[in-house]
Design a protein around this motif. Structure first.
Motif, PDB file in Angstrom:
ATOM      1  N   ILE A  32      65.582  75.034 -33.506  1.00  0.00           N
ATOM      2  CA  ILE A  32      65.448  76.478 -33.300  1.00  0.00           C
ATOM      3  C   ILE A  32      65.224  77.185 -34.627  1.00  0.00           C
ATOM      4  N   GLY A  33      65.953  76.730 -35.659  1.00  0.00           N
ATOM      5  CA  GLY A  33      65.796  77.333 -36.976  1.00  0.00           C
ATOM      6  C   GLY A  33      64.397  77.156 -37.528  1.00  0.00           C
ATOM      7  N   ILE A  34      63.875  75.933 -37.454  1.00  0.00           N
ATOM      8  CA  ILE A  34      62.519  75.661 -37.948  1.00  0.00           C
ATOM      9  C   ILE A  34      61.486  76.487 -37.176  1.00  0.00           C
ATOM     10  N   PHE A  35      61.671  76.580 -35.861  1.00  0.00           N
ATOM     11  CA  PHE A  35      60.757  77.347 -35.011  1.00  0.00           C
ATOM     12  C   PHE A  35      60.685  78.807 -35.469  1.00  0.00           C
ATOM     13  N   ASN A  36      61.848  79.397 -35.760  1.00  0.00           N
ATOM     14  CA  ASN A  36      61.879  80.812 -36.157  1.00  0.00           C
ATOM     15  C   ASN A  36      61.456  81.014 -37.606  1.00  0.00           C
ATOM     16  N   ILE A  37      61.775  80.062 -38.488  1.00  0.00           N
ATOM     17  CA  ILE A  37      61.342  80.178 -39.888  1.00  0.00           C
ATOM     18  C   ILE A  37      59.825  80.172 -39.971  1.00  0.00           C
ATOM     19  N   GLY A  38      59.191  79.431 -39.065  1.00  0.00           N
ATOM     20  CA  GLY A  38      57.735  79.373 -39.065  1.00  0.00           C
ATOM     21  C   GLY A  38      57.089  80.729 -38.886  1.00  0.00           C
TER      22      GLY A  38
ATOM     23  N   LEU B 255      72.834  73.624 -40.238  1.00  0.00           N
ATOM     24  CA  LEU B 255      73.411  74.967 -40.237  1.00  0.00           C
ATOM     25  C   LEU B 255      72.517  75.949 -40.980  1.00  0.00           C
ATOM     26  N   MET B 256      72.058  75.555 -42.169  1.00  0.00           N
ATOM     27  CA  MET B 256      71.275  76.488 -42.965  1.00  0.00           C
ATOM     28  C   MET B 256      69.909  76.764 -42.339  1.00  0.00           C
ATOM     29  N   LEU B 257      69.298  75.761 -41.726  1.00  0.00           N
ATOM     30  CA  LEU B 257      68.031  76.002 -41.036  1.00  0.00           C
ATOM     31  C   LEU B 257      68.216  77.033 -39.931  1.00  0.00           C
ATOM     32  N   ASN B 258      69.330  76.947 -39.206  1.00  0.00           N
ATOM     33  CA  ASN B 258      69.550  77.899 -38.123  1.00  0.00           C
ATOM     34  C   ASN B 258      69.846  79.294 -38.651  1.00  0.00           C
ATOM     35  N   TYR B 259      70.690  79.384 -39.707  1.00  0.00           N
ATOM     36  CA  TYR B 259      70.969  80.705 -40.287  1.00  0.00           C
ATOM     37  C   TYR B 259      69.687  81.351 -40.809  1.00  0.00           C
ATOM     38  N   LEU B 260      68.861  80.562 -41.516  1.00  0.00           N
ATOM     39  CA  LEU B 260      67.610  81.097 -42.040  1.00  0.00           C
ATOM     40  C   LEU B 260      66.670  81.490 -40.900  1.00  0.00           C
ATOM     41  N   GLY B 261      66.670  80.701 -39.818  1.00  0.00           N
ATOM     42  CA  GLY B 261      65.854  81.042 -38.659  1.00  0.00           C
ATOM     43  C   GLY B 261      66.281  82.354 -38.030  1.00  0.00           C
ATOM     44  N   GLN B 262      67.601  82.574 -37.925  1.00  0.00           N
ATOM     45  CA  GLN B 262      68.082  83.847 -37.390  1.00  0.00           C
ATOM     46  C   GLN B 262      67.673  84.995 -38.305  1.00  0.00           C
ATOM     47  N   GLY B 263      67.745  84.749 -39.630  1.00  0.00           N
ATOM     48  CA  GLY B 263      67.328  85.784 -40.582  1.00  0.00           C
ATOM     49  C   GLY B 263      65.858  86.117 -40.449  1.00  0.00           C
TER      50      GLY B 263
END
Length: 638
Positions: free
Chosen positions: A200-206, A272-280
């Motif tokens: 989910i994090g990678i998807f949103n960071i994209g 954890l960090m991928l998800n936090y960054l994705g939410q950001g």
């Protein structure tokens, strides 16, 4: 004479250092399921709470990157550096946790000194804060998972609290069955959870890769410069990202240091960090997503499966906290800080898997009361953080003491780092302290209550022991006089349980007074609990003469006392033979009467008397069979 090391000790060391049948990969998966459950569910609510109305932050570009930078560096400094890299080295024969660290710190000080007493107070207060945290974690975790329904189906809002109550009732009701079977799926389910967080994090960071800049600490410094003195209060939300970090140390004995480190460095922390960054990234793209960035960031088709997975993950996180509470409670009983309670073993293979009914139902009542009172994870977040920050601060102080006294090479860099950790922990504590009237007083009040109970029981036991010692008859003068005109001797072995090695047990005096007989062999048995997890020299036996023996049985604070088994093993070392069918155990059960003597205030005397009346008998705690037991009562004023 000394008995050999017990199977419990061997099992404990094997599990503690990862030398069992499970390979490193299996231990890593197991650690992911048990150790990281609490910290792994933090993405459900951390970003949402940081931008809640409580802190008054606006979700603009610089603020979002600043908050993300604070979360990243909190995870790196507090969890990665402090707990995973440094404090996990402070093992008490393979065991961790605040009580094990307290025992290590006390060992560096002179026994009976003021400093050793102060360290004991500090450690026990830290354990009390852990109990306060144990009440909030299941409540906020389960609520935050089920609140995903508000995103997918807002009309189900009124069902969130009832569903959370049902999940928690099922969780506590199944504790008596143990975690042996359910625990096998903990690792795989939590692994899927962390993989989902990453995806989910990678998807949103994209959608907004610019968010990766938050790793640069300059954004955290800019946040403090922009928001001034008010910025420290946001640490009250940032601490939510590191809650559960102290569990890494507490669970060290179950998996060993390597599996925990590998799981954190290479899997949990990146997820954890991928998800936090994705939410950001999602909030940067759509500031309105701050109302629940975790679930809004999940593709619509996957939201219901994600709610189910999140609920499973929060149940697992809650399970780890509950079993950890059982473990800490047993340690407190062994060290003399809690009255004995009924302990049920839920596994024939794993000694550490226990169930304490009294603790379970008290914990359930407190958790349900929080859910029904606060009714949302946002409201509960205001109560979260104080106890965690306090525990982490105490860990830092005890670590500095242990490192300075025993880590001769590492202390040159560990002790200065402890100063940095101290500043960070105090900042977290201050930031959470401002939420005291908003609900943070609840876990603090619970911790103070638990601390009062622990200290009252400890002090009351000391006064009770001193009173028995004062009123007792010296053994070295009583036995010679008794043997001048010995009573009738009968066959068999009598074991008299006594906490005072030099005093005639009350049970023996009552037996002689009422039955007027003396057994062929008479054993004065004292059980000692050591400040190490496992005892290497189980039993010491000294022959007094005329068929009298003095026996001391030692158990570590992580072991389950089994007196008959310890006595039976003594036969292998050349001691007297304890025939289970020809051995009778005698114990005295004191009735405590509160008085206005100096020692404790009268209200604490009455509290101790109440706790003493409701404590489980020592005989049951030591696993002495009821059909071989004779209990004789006595009354003692304190």
């Amino acid at each position: 004479m000394s008995a050999t090391q017990s199977p419990q000790a061997k099992a404990g060391h094997a599990g503690g250092h990862g030398h069992g049948k499970a390979g490193l990969a299996g231990l890593v998966v197991g650690a992911i399921g048990v150790v990281f459950g609490d910290i792994g569910t933090s993405p459900l609510y951390t970003i949402k709470e940081a931008f809640s109305g409580h802190y008054g932050l606006v979700a603009d570009h610089d603020t979002v990157l600043g908050v993300l930078s604070l979360i990243f560096w909190a995870l790196m400094i507090v969890v990665t550096l402090k707990y995973v890299t440094i404090i996990i080295r402070a093992d008490n024969e393979g065991e961790g946790g605040i009580m094990a660290l307290m025992a290590l710190a006390q060992r560096t000080l002179q026994r009976g000194s003021w400093s050793a007493y102060a360290v004991g107070i500090l450690g026990i207060f830290g354990a009390s804060l852990f109990f306060g945290d144990s009440v909030i974690t299941p409540a906020i975790s389960v609520l935050s998972a089920i609140e995903g329904l508000e995103v997918t189906a807002p009309r189900l809002h009124n069902w969130i609290v009832p569903l959370a109550v049902l999940v928690l009732l099922a969780l506590f009701a199944t504790q008596r069955f143990g975690t042996a079977k359910v625990g096998r799926v903990f690792g795989p389910v939590t692994t899927v959870w962390f993989l989902s967080l990453s995806a989910i994090g990678i998807f949103n960071i994209g959608h907004n890769p610019e968010v990766l800049q938050a790793i640069n600490p300059i954004w955290a410094f800019r946040f403090f410069l922009t928001h001034g003195s008010h910025s420290i209060f946001i640490l009250g939300a940032v601490v939510l990202a590191v809650t559960g970090g102290e569990a890494l140390y507490a669970d060290m004995g179950h998996f060993g240091t390597r599996p925990i480190r590998y799981a954190w460095y290479f899997f949990v922390l990146p997820s954890l960090m991928l998800n936090y960054l994705g939410q950001g990234a999602l909030v940067l793209e759509d500031p309105s997503a701050v109302r629940n960035p975790f679930y809004i960031g999940v593709p619509e088709w996957a939201r219901y499966p994600m709610i189910a997975l999140a609920t499973a993950a929060t149940v697992i996180a809650s399970q780890a906290v509950i079993t950890g509470t059982f473990s800490v409670a047993r340690q407190a009983m062994q060290l003399g800080y809690l009255p004995r309670m009924a302990i049920k073993h839920t596994s024939y293979e794993t000694i550490g898997q226990i169930y304490i009914p009294g603790i379970n139902w008290l914990l359930m009542g407190a958790v349900l009361a929080l859910v029904l009172t606060f009714r949302s994870s946002t409201a509960l977040a205001s109560a979260y953080g104080v106890t965690v920050s306090g525990t982490m601060l105490i860990d830092t102080l005890l670590l500095a003491l242990v490192a300075r006294a025993t880590w001769l090479k590492a202390r040159t860099w560990v002790v200065p780092l402890c100063v940095v950790f101290f500043i960070i922990d105090v900042s977290f504590l201050v930031a959470n302290g401002v939420k005291f009237l908003d609900g943070a007083w609840v876990p603090v009040a619970l911790a103070v209550l638990v601390f009062t109970l622990l200290r009252t029981w400890r002090r009351g036991r000391e006064l009770l022991s001193a009173e028995i010692q004062k009123e007792g008859i010296r053994l070295d003068t009583f036995l010679p006089g008794l043997m001048l005109a010995p009573p009738v001797r009968v066959q068999g072995t009598a074991v008299f349980l006594t906490a005072q090695t030099g005093v005639v047990p009350h049970a023996m005096l009552h037996n002689l007074k009422h039955n007027k007989v003396l057994h062929e062999r008479n054993v004065f048995l004292t059980v000692e609990t050591l400040s190490v997890p496992y005892s290497h020299k189980r039993l010491r036996m000294d022959e007094i003469g005329d068929g009298f023996y003095r026996v001391i049985v030692r158990f570590g604070f992580m072991e389950t006392p089994d007196v008959p088994a310890a006595l039976m093993r003594s036969c292998d070392g050349g001691g007297i033979y304890f025939d289970p069918m020809d051995t009778t155990y005698f114990a005295s059960r004191e009735t405590v009467v509160a008085s206005r003597r100096r020692g404790m205030p009268i209200w604490r005397d009455k509290l101790f008397a109440l706790m003493h009346r409701n404590a489980a008998p020592a005989t049951g705690f030591f696993r002495i069979p009821g059909n071989r037991l004779v209990e004789l009562g006595s009354q003692v004023e304190i």
